[in-house]
Design an enzyme around this catalytic site. Structure first.
Site, PDB file in Angstrom:
ATOM      1  N   CYS A 165       0.818  -1.154  -0.093  1.00 53.73           N
ATOM      2  CA  CYS A 165      -0.010  -0.044   0.059  1.00 53.73           C
ATOM      3  C   CYS A 165       0.883   1.289  -0.011  1.00 53.73           C
ATOM      4  O   CYS A 165       1.577   1.422   0.985  1.00 53.73           O
ATOM      5  CB  CYS A 165      -0.827  -0.009   1.271  1.00 53.73           C
ATOM      6  SG  CYS A 165      -2.212   1.363   1.059  1.00 53.73           S
TER       7      CYS A 165
ATOM      8  N   ILE B 186      -2.167  -6.521  -9.537  1.00 53.58           N
ATOM      9  CA  ILE B 186      -1.204  -5.630  -8.856  1.00 53.58           C
ATOM     10  C   ILE B 186      -1.914  -4.692  -8.122  1.00 53.58           C
ATOM     11  O   ILE B 186      -3.291  -4.352  -8.020  1.00 53.58           O
ATOM     12  CB  ILE B 186      -0.469  -4.421 -10.133  1.00 53.58           C
ATOM     13  CG1 ILE B 186      -1.549  -3.939 -10.852  1.00 53.58           C
ATOM     14  CG2 ILE B 186       0.603  -5.491 -10.903  1.00 53.58           C
ATOM     15  CD1 ILE B 186      -0.966  -3.025 -11.773  1.00 53.58           C
TER      16      ILE B 186
END
Lengths: 307, 271
Positions: free
Chosen positions: A131, A192
């Site tokens: 993240c 992804i």
């Protein structure tokens, strides 16, 4: 003709290849009235940390051409509230639940998993190591193969259930990080995550998002995601992959399966259309029927590379 | 929770209200129950551009022989609203809603509400005024715009206020119609003159809502603000539209709002 829509991600059997992406479907029940989660291959929860997190100061989102940038900052209710308030009903409904896990240290990842291990109803774990929004939120794990291998190994020790690692497209060495995750004991790779991006307000001369940067998602990133799935599949042909990035239609799913994914996750499309995962499943079924495909698994890795 | 639905609607009417604002009425073939303050997410065009739906407050809902007419007033501010403005009658529009909560309209006999709107914040206030008028609940209406040409639906507002003997106060920033200055100043003058309200309900630009929040807090008046935040999903999962509460929590305005009591909001809405 009906197509067998079931698939497998390693040892995990799924009724169909459509899952929801972390951060786009709440904790699995939030949109149950619009998109019953038990009809999907599975759901991936919003990323869970040991303690609740407040997330970033707004503005957090901005629309871009065929996409959006978000910097939510990993806001979540914490693993305890999830296990207590949400997981029992997901289990009762027969939802295949993949718990997305993140933390600021390997110990924090393990804490989330250890709490979930005490409950019924978790089918697999997905580690968020990519993240790009919170400096302390795990970005370093996904960008450094050695760190990623040791984090994955630490989490591997916590569970016998399938362990997925969600790869960052922003890592300098995508295949290297994928291999590191597999070496650390990952059963599958999800790819992804969002691409690091920014939007600028030219009149204000400021970034639109309060954090400056965010993660780009949506149809704009699909070609990049397909390329990355194919590259990782080529490099690690025996590793199951879960494809994600801008999926809007059943035909998009077929493309990801051909590139080597065994299942896919639908994310930003849910924001446009909360029932998108079911619509996409229907479209995939019709695509397969139209192509004379008897089992959707026939598509996986079936890309014919031009010689 | 009532199941939310993605309704197949068709354009019934698109017409200009002011140089910048237009009315959009959509026909749904099924009943739609909505409260003033609730909103709907509209898809502006087929395809990927714009990608996300747009959130619009409802201005009213009425049954017809063919189904339900859902009325909205939109300000053209970008590509999404420009595309909606160009839709022809009969064009299909995907509409998710009604969503979110609404204003607290219930009052006791002898009590009075203050309804306050600024600019394109009028739709939920007009919706509330017409619903209150139908129930015989008393209110005064404070409606502001930048200039006379941006005030619209004045006849409907006056009619609704007249039903319950309420005052309609029009304000313009440039003084071209009604009382010059902001609606919050007009409300303050009524309060100073001794008029009492049980609650103020407001929608408008943030500075107006903050001014109202300060005024209401200072005078011990309950107030509910309908907030507007950038929104991707409208159904509580993207967490893009969060609003800061008094306790520091950030909550999605699509789900916990868009209407919030001022006392629940962070200090910047009150001080």
């Amino acid at each position: 003709m009906t197509t067998d829509m079931s698939t497998r991600v390693g040892a995990l059997s799924l009724a169909n290849p459509i899952l929801t992406a972390s951060g786009t479907f709440g904790y699995g029940l939030d949109l149950a009235d619009l998109c019953p989660p038990e009809r999907l291959g599975g759901i991936v929860t919003k990323g869970l940390s040991p303690q609740p997190r407040r997330g970033n100061t707004p503005p957090r989102i901005v629309e871009t051409a065929a996409g959006m940038i978000n910097a939510i900052g990993l806001q979540n209710i914490g693993v305890e509230a999830f296990c207590r308030d949400v997981l029992p009903e997901l289990d009762a409904r027969g939802v295949t639940v993949v718990v997305n896990v993140f933390g600021e240290s390997p110990a924090a990842y393990r804490e989330v998993m250890a709490r979930c291990e005490r409950e019924r109803g978790v089918a697999a774990y997905e580690l968020n190591v990519s993240c790009p929004n919170v400096s302390a939120g795990g970005m370093e794990f996904g960008h450094d193969p050695a760190l990623l291998a040791s984090l994955t190994a630490a989490c591997r020790a916590e569970t016998a259930k399938p362990l997925w690692v969600k790869l960052s497209p922003n890592a300098p060495d995508l295949i290297g990080t994928g291999k590191a995750a597999v070496d650390g004991g990952a059963d599958a790779l999800t790819l992804i995550n969002t691409l690091r991006a920014m939007a600028i307000d030219a009149v204000q001369r400021r970034p639109v998002l309060q954090r400056g940067f965010g993660g780009l998602s949506g149809p704009a990133i699909k070609p990049i995601a397909l390329r990355m799935v194919w590259e990782v599949h080529w490099a690690l042909p025996s590793t199951p992959l879960v494809g994600i990035g801008g999926i809007e239609t059943g035909r998009d799913v077929a493309e990801f399966l051909l590139a080597g994914a065994s299942a896919v996750q639908v994310g930003t499309a849910v924001f446009r259309d909360p029932a998108a995962p079911l619509r996409i499943l229907g479209e995939l079924e019709r695509f397969c029927a139209g192509e004379g495909i008897t089992a959707v698994g026939e598509l996986i890795g079936g890309l014919q590379w031009p010689c | 929770m009532i199941a939310r639905r993605d309704l197949a609607a068709r354009v019934a009417i698109v017409e200009d209200l002011t140089p910048t604002c237009f009315r959009l009425e959509l026909l749904c073939c099924e009943p739609v129950a909505a409260s003033p303050g609730q909103f709907a997410m509209l898809r502006c065009a087929p395809g990927l551009d714009p990608l996300l739906r747009r959130a619009f407050s409802l201005a009213g809902v009425r049954s017809t022989g063919d189904g339900t007419i859902v009325e909205m007033h939109l300000k053209e501010v970008g590509r999404g609203t420009a595309l909606l403005r160009r839709l022809a009658p009969g064009a299909p529009v995907a509409m998710l809603g009604p969503l979110g909560n609404g204003f607290t309209l219930g009052i006791a006999p002898g009590q009075r509400l203050a309804l306050v709107a600024g600019g394109i914040g009028l739709p939920p206030v007009l919706f509330a005024a017409e619903m209150l008028a139908a129930h015989g609940s008393a209110f005064d209406l404070f409606v502001g715009a930048s200039t006379a040409g941006e005030l619209y639906e004045v006849d409907r507002l006056a009619a609704a206020a007249a039903v319950v003997g309420g005052e309609l106060v029009l304000c313009t920033d440039d003084g071209s119609r009604g009382e010059p200055g902001f609606v919050t100043a007009a409300l303050q003058r009524r309060l100073d003159a001794g008029r009492a309200y049980v609650r103020a309900l407001a929608c408008g630009p943030d500075p107006m809502l903050q001014a109202l929040g300060r005024l209401a807090t200072a005078r011990g008046l309950e107030a509910e603000l309908s907030l507007e935040e950038p929104m991707a999903c409208g159904v509580g999962v993207c967490l893009g539209c969060v609003v800061e509460l008094e306790d520091g929590r950030l909550v999605p305005s699509c789900k916990e709002g868009p209407v919030f009591p001022v006392s629940r909001l962070a200090a910047r809405w009150r001080a």
